[in-house]
Motif scaffolding. Structure first.
Motif, PDB file in Angstrom:
ATOM      1  N   LEU A  84       0.834  -1.195   0.000  1.00 39.60           N
ATOM      2  CA  LEU A  84       0.000   0.000   0.000  1.00 39.60           C
ATOM      3  C   LEU A  84       0.872   1.250   0.000  1.00 39.60           C
ATOM      4  O   LEU A  84       0.595   2.214  -0.727  1.00 39.60           O
ATOM      5  N   LYS A  85       1.940   1.249   0.800  1.00 39.57           N
ATOM      6  CA  LYS A  85       2.857   2.392   0.835  1.00 39.57           C
ATOM      7  C   LYS A  85       3.427   2.655  -0.553  1.00 39.57           C
ATOM      8  O   LYS A  85       3.462   3.796  -1.020  1.00 39.57           O
ATOM      9  N   ASP A  86       3.851   1.595  -1.236  1.00 36.86           N
ATOM     10  CA  ASP A  86       4.396   1.744  -2.585  1.00 36.86           C
ATOM     11  C   ASP A  86       3.340   2.267  -3.556  1.00 36.86           C
ATOM     12  O   ASP A  86       3.628   3.101  -4.419  1.00 36.86           O
ATOM     13  N   PHE A  87       2.112   1.781  -3.419  1.00 40.78           N
ATOM     14  CA  PHE A  87       1.028   2.236  -4.291  1.00 40.78           C
ATOM     15  C   PHE A  87       0.748   3.722  -4.072  1.00 40.78           C
ATOM     16  O   PHE A  87       0.558   4.477  -5.025  1.00 40.78           O
ATOM     17  N   ILE A  88       0.746   4.156  -2.825  1.00 38.61           N
ATOM     18  CA  ILE A  88       0.511   5.576  -2.517  1.00 38.61           C
ATOM     19  C   ILE A  88       1.614   6.428  -3.147  1.00 38.61           C
ATOM     20  O   ILE A  88       1.331   7.470  -3.743  1.00 38.61           O
ATOM     21  N   ARG A  89       2.839   6.001  -3.017  1.00 42.43           N
ATOM     22  CA  ARG A  89       3.944   6.745  -3.638  1.00 42.43           C
ATOM     23  C   ARG A  89       3.767   6.831  -5.144  1.00 42.43           C
ATOM     24  O   ARG A  89       3.977   7.873  -5.751  1.00 42.43           O
ATOM     25  N   LYS A  90       3.397   5.719  -5.754  1.00 42.82           N
ATOM     26  CA  LYS A  90       3.184   5.703  -7.206  1.00 42.82           C
ATOM     27  C   LYS A  90       2.065   6.674  -7.575  1.00 42.82           C
ATOM     28  O   LYS A  90       2.202   7.437  -8.536  1.00 42.82           O
ATOM     29  N   THR A 111      -6.051  10.708   0.222  1.00 47.41           N
ATOM     30  CA  THR A 111      -6.419  10.852   1.631  1.00 47.41           C
ATOM     31  C   THR A 111      -6.977   9.548   2.188  1.00 47.41           C
ATOM     32  O   THR A 111      -6.623   9.131   3.293  1.00 47.41           O
ATOM     33  N   THR A 112      -7.815   8.883   1.428  1.00 47.30           N
ATOM     34  CA  THR A 112      -8.390   7.610   1.869  1.00 47.30           C
ATOM     35  C   THR A 112      -7.307   6.538   1.956  1.00 47.30           C
ATOM     36  O   THR A 112      -7.261   5.768   2.925  1.00 47.30           O
ATOM     37  N   LEU A 113      -6.436   6.488   0.964  1.00 49.20           N
ATOM     38  CA  LEU A 113      -5.342   5.508   0.987  1.00 49.20           C
ATOM     39  C   LEU A 113      -4.410   5.746   2.172  1.00 49.20           C
ATOM     40  O   LEU A 113      -3.970   4.798   2.825  1.00 49.20           O
ATOM     41  N   GLU A 114      -4.120   7.014   2.457  1.00 52.30           N
ATOM     42  CA  GLU A 114      -3.261   7.324   3.607  1.00 52.30           C
ATOM     43  C   GLU A 114      -3.926   6.933   4.924  1.00 52.30           C
ATOM     44  O   GLU A 114      -3.265   6.442   5.835  1.00 52.30           O
ATOM     45  N   ALA A 115      -5.244   7.148   5.016  1.00 55.31           N
ATOM     46  CA  ALA A 115      -5.964   6.740   6.229  1.00 55.31           C
ATOM     47  C   ALA A 115      -5.872   5.231   6.413  1.00 55.31           C
ATOM     48  O   ALA A 115      -5.658   4.741   7.525  1.00 55.31           O
ATOM     49  N   GLU A 133      -1.387   7.719 -11.284  1.00 57.35           N
ATOM     50  CA  GLU A 133      -2.047   6.464 -11.667  1.00 57.35           C
ATOM     51  C   GLU A 133      -2.781   5.863 -10.477  1.00 57.35           C
ATOM     52  O   GLU A 133      -2.309   5.923  -9.357  1.00 57.35           O
ATOM     53  N   GLY A 134      -3.920   5.269 -10.738  1.00 57.61           N
ATOM     54  CA  GLY A 134      -4.655   4.561  -9.709  1.00 57.61           C
ATOM     55  C   GLY A 134      -5.602   5.420  -8.904  1.00 57.61           C
ATOM     56  O   GLY A 134      -6.301   4.923  -8.026  1.00 57.61           O
ATOM     57  N   LEU A 135      -5.639   6.706  -9.186  1.00 54.02           N
ATOM     58  CA  LEU A 135      -6.472   7.600  -8.381  1.00 54.02           C
ATOM     59  C   LEU A 135      -7.882   7.769  -8.939  1.00 54.02           C
ATOM     60  O   LEU A 135      -8.647   8.557  -8.424  1.00 54.02           O
ATOM     61  N   ASN A 136      -8.226   7.030  -9.970  1.00 53.37           N
ATOM     62  CA  ASN A 136      -9.563   7.157 -10.529  1.00 53.37           C
ATOM     63  C   ASN A 136     -10.627   6.491  -9.666  1.00 53.37           C
ATOM     64  O   ASN A 136     -11.808   6.691  -9.886  1.00 53.37           O
ATOM     65  N   TYR A 137     -10.236   5.718  -8.679  1.00 56.04           N
ATOM     66  CA  TYR A 137     -11.220   5.051  -7.840  1.00 56.04           C
ATOM     67  C   TYR A 137     -11.044   5.332  -6.349  1.00 56.04           C
ATOM     68  O   TYR A 137     -11.843   4.900  -5.543  1.00 56.04           O
TER      69      TYR A 137
END
Length: 92
Positions: free
Chosen positions: A33-39, A53-57, A45-49
């Protein structure tokens, strides 16, 4: 280590093995998840869904759960594998 590497311990009759497997699985998922947030931060990329803020929470909740498992392991004298969890934004 991968999630598949934890299957044997997760199916063990020994609760300590299952506990360690749970910790390892959470650690793997937290890293991913940390790697995905950085990406997402650097490429968008990946922010269409889901929002950053939600990912960090979610990341912080998972990190808190890791902390709880570590405290429990200390109290129960269960040896856990080493970890390296960084706060979001840290370079590690």
């Amino acid at each position: 280590m991968t999630l598949n590497d934890t299957v044997i311990k997760m199916n063990s009759d020994d609760y300590q093995d299952r506990f360690i497997a749970e910790y390892e699985q959470l650690l793997i998922r937290t890293y991913k998840l940390k790697d995905f947030i950085r990406k997402c931060r650097y490429t968008g990329e990946g922010l269409n869904y889901c929002s950053i803020t939600t990912l960090e929470a979610q990341y912080h909740a998972m990190a808190l759960y890791l902390d709880v498992l570590e405290r429990r392991a200390y109290e129960e004298k269960i040896t856990l594998p080493d970890k390296m969890i960084c706060d979001i934004g840290d370079d590690c």
